[in-house]
Enzyme design. Structure first.
Site, PDB file in Angstrom:
ATOM      1  N   ASP A  26       0.858  -1.184   0.000  1.00  0.00           N
ATOM      2  CA  ASP A  26       0.000   0.000   0.000  1.00  0.00           C
ATOM      3  C   ASP A  26       0.899   1.241   0.000  1.00  0.00           C
ATOM      4  O   ASP A  26       1.871   1.305   0.753  1.00  0.00           O
ATOM      5  CB  ASP A  26      -0.884  -0.007   1.246  1.00  0.00           C
ATOM      6  CG  ASP A  26      -2.015   1.003   1.144  1.00  0.00           C
ATOM      7  OD1 ASP A  26      -2.913   0.780   0.328  1.00  0.00           O
ATOM      8  OD2 ASP A  26      -1.976   2.007   1.879  1.00  0.00           O
ATOM      9  N   ASP A  37      -1.591   9.880 -10.266  1.00  0.00           N
ATOM     10  CA  ASP A  37      -1.500   8.851 -11.317  1.00  0.00           C
ATOM     11  C   ASP A  37      -0.053   8.619 -11.718  1.00  0.00           C
ATOM     12  O   ASP A  37       0.373   7.478 -11.958  1.00  0.00           O
ATOM     13  CB  ASP A  37      -2.313   9.267 -12.542  1.00  0.00           C
ATOM     14  CG  ASP A  37      -3.814   9.137 -12.320  1.00  0.00           C
ATOM     15  OD1 ASP A  37      -4.218   8.539 -11.303  1.00  0.00           O
ATOM     16  OD2 ASP A  37      -4.577   9.628 -13.177  1.00  0.00           O
ATOM     17  N   GLU A  74      -4.445   2.468  -4.655  1.00  0.00           N
ATOM     18  CA  GLU A  74      -3.001   2.569  -4.433  1.00  0.00           C
ATOM     19  C   GLU A  74      -2.409   1.269  -3.897  1.00  0.00           C
ATOM     20  O   GLU A  74      -1.293   1.240  -3.389  1.00  0.00           O
ATOM     21  CB  GLU A  74      -2.692   3.709  -3.455  1.00  0.00           C
ATOM     22  CG  GLU A  74      -3.126   3.482  -2.023  1.00  0.00           C
ATOM     23  CD  GLU A  74      -4.565   3.893  -1.746  1.00  0.00           C
ATOM     24  OE1 GLU A  74      -4.877   4.146  -0.571  1.00  0.00           O
ATOM     25  OE2 GLU A  74      -5.365   3.959  -2.703  1.00  0.00           O
TER      26      GLU A  74
END
Length: 304
Positions: A178, A195, A222
Site C-alpha cells: 500500500d 496517477d 493505491e
C-alpha cells in the site's frame, strides 16, 4: 486490431500423427510458415501441451492408443489446455464425422489426401485467430494506467497457483503493498500527479520483481500485490525489504507524509499447509500489512 498477422515465424504448430510419412508431409507444408514440432501419440501430445503450449495442434483422428477425438475432448476439459486450438487431419470427412469434430471442441478439420495450399491457408487462418485472441486476453489482464497486471489477472492467477501448490507441494508467497498516505498526496498534489506516482511505483516494483513466473499486479487504488511462486516466506521477506527501500530511495516528494517522500508498507504471507483458500492467504497478508502501517509505515511485516 484484427488485421491479418503476416509474420507467423514465432508461432508453433504441434503435429500429432503416428505415420512418419504423414508427419514429413505436414512438416514440408508448414516449415516455411512457422515452427513445427511433432509427436506420434495423443498421450505425448497432451504431455507436450502441458509443458510447452503450442499455438495450434494438427491432430490425426485415428491414433494408436488414445484417439485424436478423445484427446481433443480431454484437452478441452482441462483449463490450462482448453485455449489451444485443435484442427483434425482426417480421411473421415462425412457429415457425422464433422459433427463429432465440432462436438469434441475442434476448431476445424483438414481432409485427407492433403492439399498443401488448403492446409497452409487453414493453419494461417487459425494462427491469426489465436494471435488476436491472445492480444485480447492480454489487454483484459493489463491495468490501463500502470501497464502491469490487474485485479482480474491476480484473481485468476492466485487461484491457479494455489491449486498447483496443493498438487505439487511447491511454496507460494505473496506481498501486499500500500502506498503510504496516498490520499493526502492526491489532495495536496492533485490526481494527475497521483496517477504519475502510481505509474512510477508500478515500474519500480516490476523492475525489481523480474523472475518470469513472478507477477506484479495492481490490486486496486493505491494497492499492489505480488505473487511469488516457488518462494518460501524467508525469500519473500527479502524481496519485501528490497521493495520498501527501493520506493523510499526514489525520493518522490511527499510533504504531507512524515517521511517526506513516497513510501510503501508491505505485508508478506506464504501459503502454509493449513492455507486452503485464496481468502485465507490474502487475509494473512492483509493482517500483517495493517501491522506494518501501525508500526509507522515505510516498513514490512511477515505472517509467521
Amino acid at each position: 486490431m484484427f488485421k491479418d498477422v503476416s509474420d507467423l515465424a514465432s508461432c508453433e504448430v504441434l503435429i500429432v500423427d503416428d505415420s512418419e510419412l504423414m508427419r514429413k508431409l505436414l512438416i514440408g507444408c508448414l516449415q516455411d510458415m512457422c515452427k513445427v514440432k511433432t509427436v506420434e501419440s495423443a498421450e505425448e501430445a497432451i504431455q507436450y501441451c502441458r509443458e510447452d503450449k503450442p499455438d495450434l495442434v494438427l491432430m490425426d483422428w485415428v491414433l494408436e492408443g488414445m484417439s485424436g477425438l478423445d484427446a481433443c475432448k480431454m484437452m478441452q476439459a482441462t483449463p490450462e489446455l482448453s485455449e489451444i486450438p485443435i484442427v483434425f487431419v482426417t480421411s473421415n470427412a462425412n457429415e457425422e464425422s464433422q459433427l463429432q469434430c465440432w462436438e469434441a471442441g475442434a476448431v476445424d478439420f483438414v481432409p485427407k489426401p492433403i492439399v498443401p495450399k488448403t492446409l497452409q491457408n487453414r493453419v494461417r487462418t487459425h494462427l491469426n485467430y489465436k494471435i488476436q485472441a491472445d492480444i485480447l486476453r492480454n489487454y483484459s489482464f493489463i491495468d490501463g494506467l500502470t501497464g502491469i497486471y490487474n485485479r482480474r489477472f491476480f484473481d485468476t492467477e492466485v487461484a491457479r497457483l494455489l491449486k498447483q501448490r496443493h498438487r505439487v507441494s511447491h511454496s507460494l508467497s505473496t506481498i501486499m503493498i500500500d502506498i503510504d498516505f496516498f490520499k493526502k498526496y492526491n489532495d495536496h498534489y492533485g490526481h494527475l500527479a497521483g496517477d504519475d506516482v502510481l505509474k512510477q511505483v508500478a515500474t519500480k516494483l516490476k523492475d525489481i520483481v523480474r523472475r518470469p513466473l513472478d507477477s506484479v499486479c495492481r490490486y486496486g487504488g493505491e494497492e499492489f500485490v505480488i505473487l511469488l511462486p516457488d518462494t518460501p516466506l524467508q525469500g519473500a521477506r527479502i524481496i519485501a525489504k528490497t521493495l520498501v527501500r527501493a520506493i523510499a530511495g526514489m525520493q518522490i516528494e511527499h510533504t504531507q507524509s512524515p517521511h517526506q517522500f513516497i513510501t510503501i508498507s508491505a505485508g508478506v504471507a506464504s501459503a502454509a499447509e493449513s492455507c486452503a483458500s485464496v481468502s485465507s492467504l490474502m487475509n494473512s497478508a492483509d493482517k500483517v500489512l495493517y501491522e506494518a502501517k501501525e508500526a509507522g509505515r515505510n516498513t514490512f511485516k511477515c505472517a509467521e
